[in-house]
Design a protein around this motif. Structure first.
Motif, mmCIF file in Angstrom:
data_model
loop_
_atom_site.group_PDB
_atom_site.id
_atom_site.type_symbol
_atom_site.label_atom_id
_atom_site.label_comp_id
_atom_site.label_asym_id
_atom_site.label_seq_id
_atom_site.Cartn_x
_atom_site.Cartn_y
_atom_site.Cartn_z
ATOM 1 N N UNK A 62 5.347 -12.733 -8.813
ATOM 2 C CA UNK A 62 6.173 -12.402 -7.650
ATOM 3 C C UNK A 62 6.413 -10.899 -7.472
ATOM 4 N N UNK A 63 6.095 -10.104 -8.499
ATOM 5 C CA UNK A 63 6.299 -8.647 -8.400
ATOM 6 C C UNK A 63 4.974 -7.883 -8.340
ATOM 7 N N UNK A 64 3.866 -8.557 -8.592
ATOM 8 C CA UNK A 64 2.555 -7.904 -8.702
ATOM 9 C C UNK A 64 2.185 -7.135 -7.432
ATOM 10 N N UNK A 65 2.329 -7.748 -6.256
ATOM 11 C CA UNK A 65 1.951 -7.081 -4.999
ATOM 12 C C UNK A 65 2.843 -5.878 -4.713
ATOM 13 N N UNK A 66 4.129 -6.002 -5.023
ATOM 14 C CA UNK A 66 5.069 -4.898 -4.796
ATOM 15 C C UNK A 66 4.662 -3.685 -5.625
ATOM 16 N N UNK A 67 4.424 -3.918 -6.913
ATOM 17 C CA UNK A 67 4.060 -2.818 -7.817
ATOM 18 C C UNK A 67 2.721 -2.220 -7.411
ATOM 19 N N UNK A 68 1.748 -3.057 -7.119
ATOM 20 C CA UNK A 68 0.429 -2.572 -6.720
ATOM 21 C C UNK A 68 0.527 -1.712 -5.468
ATOM 22 N N UNK A 69 1.314 -2.151 -4.495
ATOM 23 C CA UNK A 69 1.494 -1.409 -3.243
ATOM 24 C C UNK A 69 2.143 -0.044 -3.490
ATOM 25 N N UNK A 70 3.199 -0.019 -4.301
ATOM 26 C CA UNK A 70 3.894 1.250 -4.592
ATOM 27 C C UNK A 70 2.966 2.206 -5.343
ATOM 28 N N UNK A 71 2.213 1.680 -6.297
ATOM 29 C CA UNK A 71 1.295 2.527 -7.069
ATOM 30 C C UNK A 71 0.235 3.148 -6.160
ATOM 31 N N UNK A 72 -0.351 2.334 -5.286
ATOM 32 C CA UNK A 72 -1.405 2.830 -4.393
ATOM 33 C C UNK A 72 -0.858 3.773 -3.333
ATOM 34 N N UNK A 73 0.235 3.362 -2.674
ATOM 35 C CA UNK A 73 0.829 4.145 -1.583
ATOM 36 C C UNK A 73 1.259 5.542 -2.047
ATOM 37 N N UNK A 74 1.677 5.645 -3.305
ATOM 38 C CA UNK A 74 2.194 6.909 -3.822
ATOM 39 C C UNK A 74 1.227 7.619 -4.769
ATOM 40 N N UNK A 75 0.022 7.099 -4.915
ATOM 41 C CA UNK A 75 -0.989 7.731 -5.767
ATOM 42 C C UNK A 75 -0.512 7.928 -7.198
ATOM 43 N N UNK A 76 0.063 6.894 -7.789
ATOM 44 C CA UNK A 76 0.678 7.047 -9.110
ATOM 45 C C UNK A 76 -0.288 6.859 -10.279
ATOM 46 N N UNK B 259 2.896 11.269 -13.073
ATOM 47 C CA UNK B 259 3.032 10.836 -11.680
ATOM 48 C C UNK B 259 4.231 9.905 -11.496
ATOM 49 N N UNK B 260 4.409 8.968 -12.425
ATOM 50 C CA UNK B 260 5.537 8.037 -12.342
ATOM 51 C C UNK B 260 6.854 8.794 -12.525
ATOM 52 N N UNK B 261 6.881 9.729 -13.457
ATOM 53 C CA UNK B 261 8.098 10.532 -13.667
ATOM 54 C C UNK B 261 8.432 11.324 -12.405
ATOM 55 N N UNK B 262 7.439 11.908 -11.799
ATOM 56 C CA UNK B 262 7.634 12.674 -10.557
ATOM 57 C C UNK B 262 8.123 11.757 -9.424
ATOM 58 N N UNK B 263 7.577 10.547 -9.355
ATOM 59 C CA UNK B 263 7.975 9.582 -8.333
ATOM 60 C C UNK B 263 9.469 9.285 -8.408
ATOM 61 N N UNK B 264 9.987 9.115 -9.628
ATOM 62 C CA UNK B 264 11.401 8.771 -9.802
ATOM 63 C C UNK B 264 12.339 9.977 -9.714
#
Length: 170
Positions: free
Chosen positions: A85-99, A110-115
């Motif tokens: 139930x969370x897979x699509x959300x995480x995949x979308x955020x990772x792709x949309x933000x180039x993480x 990249x993840x640290x910068x995102x937050x």
């Protein structure tokens, strides 16, 4: 806690809960033997956390340890699991933000910068009415430690980096 005597010694003093001196005690990596640990019972989890029962309010003891030894289990395939139930959300955020980076280190940066622009709050409201994770990552950009920890672990797993979420006594 481990076999034999540790090479180093450390004196530990910790306040336990007022309810019969119960709680998890802090131990260094590679803890081997507790000296003068005056408690009625000890429970050790599979991951090495130590819970004591019926001790004094102020617990003082000496621990022998080998800092090079860790009881941390090796990464397992479950450390890459993302709930359906969370897979699509995480995949979308990772792709949309180039993480996802070229290297694991780059992904971490990249993840640290995102937050970096997110806010910490205990007053969490789910404005979207759906997934709290989705609302946190895409709308409110604010939450408490469990939101940050959950999102980070799932993002790391999405990038193929084994990660674990821990809380409390395991």
């Amino acid at each position: 806690f481990g076999e034999g005597e540790g090479e180093k010694k450390m004196k530990i003093s910790t306040w336990m809960s007022k309810k019969q001196g119960e709680g998890v005690i802090p131990l260094p990596d590679g803890a081997k033997r507790a000296i003068e640990l005056d408690v009625a019972g000890i429970e050790i989890s599979a991951l090495g956390a130590v819970y004591v029962e019926e001790g004094p309010e102020l617990l003082e003891f000496t621990i022998t340890y080998d800092p090079e030894n860790s009881f941390e289990p090796l990464p397992h395939r479950s450390d890459l699991f993302i709930p359906k139930e969370e897979r699509d959300i995480i995949d979308d955020v990772m792709q949309k933000n180039g993480l996802t980076g070229v290297t694991p280190e780059e992904t971490l940066q990249n993840i640290e910068r995102f937050f970096a622009s997110f806010n910490y709050t205990l007053e969490q409201k789910n404005r979207a009415g759906g997934s709290y994770l989705d609302d946190f990552l895409n709308n409110t950009h604010s939450g408490h430690c469990e939101y940050f920890a959950t999102a980070t672990v799932l993002m790391l797993r999405n990038a193929g980096i084994a990660a674990r979420y821990r809380t409390g006594f395991m």
